[in-house]
Scaffold this motif. Structure first.
Motif, short mmCIF file in Angstrom:
data_model
loop_
_atom_site.label_atom_id
_atom_site.label_comp_id
_atom_site.label_asym_id
_atom_site.label_seq_id
_atom_site.Cartn_x
_atom_site.Cartn_y
_atom_site.Cartn_z
N MET A 83 0.80 -1.31 0.02
CA MET A 83 0.03 0.19 0.00
C MET A 83 0.81 1.31 -0.01
O MET A 83 0.44 2.29 -0.56
N THR A 87 0.56 4.05 -3.07
CA THR A 87 -0.13 5.44 -2.77
C THR A 87 1.12 6.32 -2.96
O THR A 87 0.54 7.62 -2.72
N ARG A 88 2.09 6.01 -3.36
CA ARG A 88 3.06 7.02 -3.80
C ARG A 88 2.74 8.08 -5.11
O ARG A 88 3.24 9.08 -5.45
N ARG A 90 0.85 10.01 -7.43
CA ARG A 90 -0.08 11.22 -7.17
C ARG A 90 -0.95 11.30 -7.81
O ARG A 90 -2.05 11.99 -7.45
N SER A 93 -6.24 7.80 -7.13
CA SER A 93 -7.05 8.09 -6.05
C SER A 93 -7.41 6.76 -5.22
O SER A 93 -7.60 5.87 -5.88
N PHE A 94 -7.40 6.94 -3.98
CA PHE A 94 -7.42 5.84 -2.86
C PHE A 94 -8.27 5.83 -1.92
O PHE A 94 -8.60 7.02 -1.41
N VAL A 96 -8.64 3.48 1.65
CA VAL A 96 -8.00 2.30 2.14
C VAL A 96 -8.39 1.85 3.73
O VAL A 96 -9.08 2.77 4.35
N MET A 189 -8.01 -2.14 -0.40
CA MET A 189 -7.94 -0.81 -0.85
C MET A 189 -9.07 -0.74 -2.24
O MET A 189 -9.24 -1.61 -2.92
N VAL A 191 -8.86 1.58 -5.60
CA VAL A 191 -7.86 2.65 -6.53
C VAL A 191 -8.55 2.94 -7.78
O VAL A 191 -9.06 2.04 -8.39
#
Ligand SMILES: Cc1cc2nc3c(=O)[nH]c(=O)nc-3n(C[C@H](O)[C@H](O)[C@H](O)COP(=O)(O)OP(=O)(O)OC[C@H]3O[C@@H](n4cnc5c(N)ncnc54)[C@H](O)[C@@H]3O)c2cc1C
Length: 249
Positions: A83, A87-88, A90, A93-94, A96, A189, A191
């Motif tokens: 994760m 999620t790095r 940018r 959209s996430f 979690v 998650m 995404v």
């Protein structure tokens, strides 16, 4: 781990073509029939014309139109480490799963249920970083090596979960008790990525030097993307393969 496609733009490649043709058309794409929008592109049918245009866009690095269609994936059972890596990015959209509201109060944690199982527990020799067995373990047979790895891995995780459960029973809030949980604790998650970002993530995360778990997750996402946006992702997978960072600016 499993990845499912939750929702995606319908007719994504028609949208890519409309956006791309907008740049060079005199008329207004919002009012022009799609057949007319595509009339100047080579091909005997509308499907062939879409293919011609999409291949040309990808070959020439005209990636902007691929930002319009997007897809949402539900991912189950990856580690917090995986994760942290995904999620790095940018421009994705996430959502979690929370450790504040979801408690991991398993008495007897099972691999795959609450923490991930790493490949080195099943294979003694995997090429990659730290593949060299340290001198003090050189005399161990493969079976012995695997047994000791499993023992050490599971012992350590079980101890963490025991500590977590005890802290909860001592009145510590889940969002604070989680500090003792391992980075291998699983998370679910959701995404959302546009098609351009999906290719960029695949450039980096399905590469041979990416960590196995994020690579496996990305490959599952790529397989689903090929069903969703077939012309684009078949071209990406087959024709752009040799490039290291195929979409990097
Ligand atoms: C094998 C591997 C090891 C890694 N190790 C580390 C590590 O040790 N430490 C660490 O911190 N990270 C590490 N990373 C993460 C990596 O450095 C990137 O942060 C991550 O992959 C996000 O990708 P990206 O930079 O392409 O950005 P994304 O967020 O995916 O953005 C896509 C593109 O948009 C552009 N962009 C986005 N935001 C900006 C901005 N603010 N300014 C200018 N351009 C922008 C860039 O061109 C970028 O390539 C590692 C990644 C890999 C694959």
């Amino acid at each position: 781990m499993q990845v499912r496609l939750l929702e995606a733009t319908e007719e994504p490649e028609r949208l890519v073509c409309q956006a791309a043709r907008n740049d060079y058309m005199e008329g207004y794409v919002g009012e022009t029939p799609f057949a007319e929008v595509m009339a100047s592109i080579d091909g005997d049918s509308i499907e062939e014309r879409k293919e011609t245009l999409i291949h040309r866009l990808l070959a020439h690095g005209h990636f902007g139109p691929f930002e319009h269609p997007h897809a949402t994936f539900a991912i189950e059972g990856v580690s917090r480490s995986c994760m942290a890596q995904i999620t790095r990015h940018r421009h994705a959209s996430f959502d979690v799963q929370s450790m504040r509201y979801v408690e991991f109060d398993e008495e007897d944690p099972e691999p795959g249920d609450v923490y991930v199982q790493i490949p080195e527990l099943d294979e003694a020799h995997i090429a990659g970083r730290n593949a060299e067995i340290a001198a003090e373990n050189k005399d161990r047979s493969d079976e012995e090596l695997l047994r000791r790895r499993r023992e050490r891995y599971h012992e350590s995780i079980e101890e963490s979960f025991d500590a977590y459960n005890e802290l909860l029973s001592l009145g510590v809030a889940p969002e604070n008790a989680r500090m003792v949980l391992p980075i291998g604790t699983v998370v679910n998650m959701v995404v959302t990525l546009n098609a351009r970002m999906l290719m960029h993530v695949a450039d980096i995360r399905s590469a041979a030097d990416a960590q196995w778990e994020v690579r496996e997750m990305t490959n599952q996402i790529l397989d689903l993307a090929e069903g969703w946006c077939p012309v684009t992702f078949e071209y990406y997978n087959n024709e752009m393969k040799g490039r290291k960072n195929r979409l990097a600016p």
